[in-house]
Design an enzyme around this catalytic site. Structure first.
Site, PDB file in Angstrom:
ATOM      1  CG  HIS A 225     -30.179  26.367 -43.330  1.00  0.00           C
ATOM      2  ND1 HIS A 225     -30.340  25.854 -42.087  1.00  0.00           N
ATOM      3  CD2 HIS A 225     -29.045  27.111 -43.271  1.00  0.00           C
ATOM      4  CE1 HIS A 225     -29.353  26.266 -41.297  1.00  0.00           C
ATOM      5  NE2 HIS A 225     -28.550  27.041 -41.999  1.00  0.00           N
ATOM      6  CE  LYS A 229     -25.190  26.877 -44.368  1.00  0.00           C
ATOM      7  NZ  LYS A 229     -24.998  28.200 -43.828  1.00  0.00           N
ATOM      8  CG  ASP A 282     -30.034  23.237 -33.234  1.00  0.00           C
ATOM      9  OD1 ASP A 282     -31.089  23.481 -33.850  1.00  0.00           O
ATOM     10  OD2 ASP A 282     -29.125  24.069 -33.085  1.00  0.00           O
ATOM     11  CG  HIS A 287     -27.614  21.730 -40.295  1.00  0.00           C
ATOM     12  ND1 HIS A 287     -28.719  21.760 -41.110  1.00  0.00           N
ATOM     13  CD2 HIS A 287     -27.859  22.619 -39.303  1.00  0.00           C
ATOM     14  CE1 HIS A 287     -29.593  22.637 -40.615  1.00  0.00           C
ATOM     15  NE2 HIS A 287     -29.091  23.160 -39.522  1.00  0.00           N
TER      16      HIS A 287
HETATM   17  C1  BG6 Z   1     -29.965  25.944 -37.470  1.00  0.00           C
HETATM   18  C2  BG6 Z   1     -29.857  25.683 -35.993  1.00  0.00           C
HETATM   19  O1  BG6 Z   1     -30.576  24.870 -38.111  1.00  0.00           O
HETATM   20  O2  BG6 Z   1     -28.672  26.135 -38.009  1.00  0.00           O
HETATM   21  C3  BG6 Z   1     -29.110  26.796 -35.291  1.00  0.00           C
HETATM   22  O3  BG6 Z   1     -31.152  25.541 -35.427  1.00  0.00           O
HETATM   23  C4  BG6 Z   1     -27.794  27.053 -35.954  1.00  0.00           C
HETATM   24  O4  BG6 Z   1     -28.924  26.503 -33.913  1.00  0.00           O
HETATM   25  C5  BG6 Z   1     -27.962  27.226 -37.456  1.00  0.00           C
HETATM   26  O5  BG6 Z   1     -27.219  28.218 -35.385  1.00  0.00           O
HETATM   27  C6  BG6 Z   1     -26.628  27.292 -38.159  1.00  0.00           C
HETATM   28  O6  BG6 Z   1     -26.825  27.649 -39.480  1.00  0.00           O
HETATM   29  P1  BG6 Z   1     -25.718  28.483 -40.288  1.00  0.00           P
HETATM   30  O7  BG6 Z   1     -26.272  28.603 -41.666  1.00  0.00           O
HETATM   31  O8  BG6 Z   1     -25.581  29.784 -39.576  1.00  0.00           O
HETATM   32  O9  BG6 Z   1     -24.461  27.669 -40.219  1.00  0.00           O
END
Ligand code: BG6
Length: 541
Positions: A225, A229, A282, A287
């Site tokens: 995800h 952004k 995670d 990310h």
């Molecule tokens: C998720 C993780 O993929 O991303 C979470 O599993 C984390 O642990 C989250 O809190 C963070 O996403 P964002 O968009 O809030 O930075």
């Protein structure tokens, strides 16, 4: 040679910094270079959500689709089919989703007129993923919509456990809901999958094997995800639509790069999941490595998905794999214990629900990695992420080299701050350039000043959810923002080599940190080895 007086210089600096911070630029739509013409046409289709009773559907998917509908971004004909085991009618399913939308919608209040129209497109199909008869029922439902596109253009969103992916794609293929990619106009089917995508290279490889046994790789859309952004997407635009920065983007000019993804919240009720994942799996595997790839990759030959993904994979492959000895020196784990966050007491990780009282799972990780290619050879990339830190923010800081040790640098020593460019990904999205300027006055003094671009002030507050963009791209069939098979597997290779170095080694005393602090002391020491310091994200007003 032209010379400036001390007064002239200070006036120039003062004026330049003030006006650069505040100057609004009045661009209108005619000045925007639109790239949408390169976008694929969005055809009528059905979006089938497997695991429709789950959290993801009500928290993320339906709110995202509702907003896309509200903004007229969905095709004129579409259906959303919730597929799950629980017994529900179309009406009761819609009512549940309407309730959840009230809580999770990014715009409030929910527009009832829009919702009522949107809800007409939502239906429910009860069924068990392992039962072929359920897929036949689904097929009948799709055919009953009348329009051939609603039967043949199908986005299957697997909001289910990865252990069920295999069953789902096999049954889809057996019931001819999923077919190999054919000529344009004969329908398309795509599979969207969520993270976690495996827990190591072997399991990710096996999962990829299961998916691609029945679906073609081009039909598989793996979500991260972060790629949805706006600010993460802007990394490529920023780098490759501006001449000045790209000239500086290399080992000659850059001293080191810091990528921080800090989170304020604790693991909360996700202890069970987190015990299996930890910060490394995670956050870093997906990310953070994605952000790193976008920051460091070479320019792609085109804006096509495959060109961009080729470059990202090439970059990930250039990351030096660590031996267990190097892991001990270059990677720090951390785990929070009880502390104070925002003035309130916060319990430690080991006291969280479903967490072992002697758990060694990391809630924080910091790593120093090297990218062994021509552009970045020798430049440290410092990555860190953690829970229960003082502030939730994601930032990339490009720290440039210091000036030669003469003139101001010679006189000021380490008080002269090297230039830095910070890409603030969230919150208060923006880009800040730090350079030094004269402090106005008769005394000679120099200090860092900032030039700041803020998304909100420039474009107005507009924060679409990452899922809106990702769902739209998946429906349009553009895979740029999704992770390719080789990409996910290369990322696991990097993470596996680090985790191998942790094998059998409990956390050391220097790796614990109090909730509400910026991480363990060992993380400070990691940077201090090279004379560097972490630059913590700061609140931006
Ligand atoms: C998720 C993780 O993929 O991303 C979470 O599993 C984390 O642990 C989250 O809190 C963070 O996403 P964002 O968009 O809030 O930075």
């Amino acid at each position: 040679m032209k010379t400036y007086s001390r007064w002239g210089l200070s006036f120039l600096f003062y004026f330049a910094t003030l006006s650069l911070v505040n100057a609004p630029i009045n661009f209108d739509e005619t000045t925007v270079c639109r790239l949408d013409s390169q976008r694929k046409v969005i055809e009528p289709c059905s979006i089938v959500i497997f695991g429709a009773s789950g959290d993801l559907t009500s928290r993320k998917l339906i709110p995202a689709l509702y907003h896309l509908f509200k903004d007229n971004q969905l095709p004129p004909a579409f259906r959303i089919i919730g597929f799950a085991r629980r017994e529900k009618t179309d009406e009761s399913f819609r009512a549940e989703l309407r309730d959840a939308l009230g809580k999770f919608s990014r715009t409030k209040p929910v527009d009832e007129a829009v919702w009522n129209k949107f809800a007409e497109h939502i239906v429910y199909c009860m069924g068990d993923l392992t039962d072929q008869a359920a897929y036949q029922k689904l097929e009948q439902r799709l055919s009953s919509f009348g329009l051939p596109e609603l039967r043949n253009n199908l986005l299957f969103y697997l909001a289910i456990s990865p252990s069920q992916f295999g069953d789902a794609v096999e049954n889809l293929e057996k019931t001819k809901l999923l077919k190999p990619p054919g000529p344009i106009g004969e329908g398309w089917q795509r599979i969207v999958v969520e993270k976690p995508f495996g827990h190591d290279l072997a399991s990710a490889h096996a999962l990829n094997g299961e998916l691609t046994r029945y679906a073609h790789e081009s039909q598989v859309f793996r979500i991260d995800h972060y790629l949805g952004k706006e600010t993460v997407q802007n990394i490529l635009m920023f780098r490759f639509s501006n001449a000045i920065f790209e000239r500086l983007w290399n080992r000659d000019m850059v001293d080191h790069i810091q990528i921080t993804v800090s989170e304020k919240h604790s693991v909360g009720g996700r202890g069970g999941y987190y015990e299996e994942a930890g910060a490394m799996r995670d956050m870093l595997q997906n990310h953070i490595l994605q952000v790193l790839a976008l920051v460091a990759m070479e320019p792609p030959v085109s804006l096509e998905a495959e060109s961009i993904r080729d470059e990202k994979v090439k970059l990930l492959k250039s990351i030096r794999q660590l031996t267990p000895d190097e892991v001990a020196k270059q990677v720090v784990r951390g785990q929070y214990f009880a502390g104070v966050l925002d003035g309130r007491p916060e319990t430690g990780y080991r006291q969280a629900e479903k967490v072992k009282p002697d758990s060694n799972v990391e809630t924080y990780v910091a790593a120093k990695l090297y990218v062994d290619n021509w552009r970045w050879s020798g430049v440290p990339f410092y990555l860190r992420t953690g829970k229960c830190l003082p502030m939730g923010a994601s930032e990339v800081r490009i720290q440039f080299r210091q000036t030669p040790n003469v003139l101001f640098a010679a006189a000021c020593g380490n008080k002269l701050d090297p230039n830095a460019l910070t890409l603030r990904l969230q919150p208060n999205e923006g880009i800040t350039m730090r350079f030094n300027g004269k402090v106005p006055g008769a005394k000679v003094g120099v200090r860092p000043v900032r030039m700041h671009f803020s998304y909100d002030s420039e474009f107005g507050a507009y924060t679409p959810e990452a899922y809106e963009r990702l769902l739209l791209e998946a429906v349009a069939g553009d895979a740029t923002l999704f992770i390719r098979r080789d990409e996910v597997e290369t990322a696991w290779q990097i993470v596996d080599s680090i985790r191998a170095g942790w094998e059998g080694k409990p956390l050391s005393n220097r790796e614990f940190y109090a909730a509400g602090t910026w991480g363990p002391i060992a993380a400070e020491e990691l940077l201090a080895q090279a004379g560097h310091v972490w630059r913590d994200p700061q609140p931006i007003k």
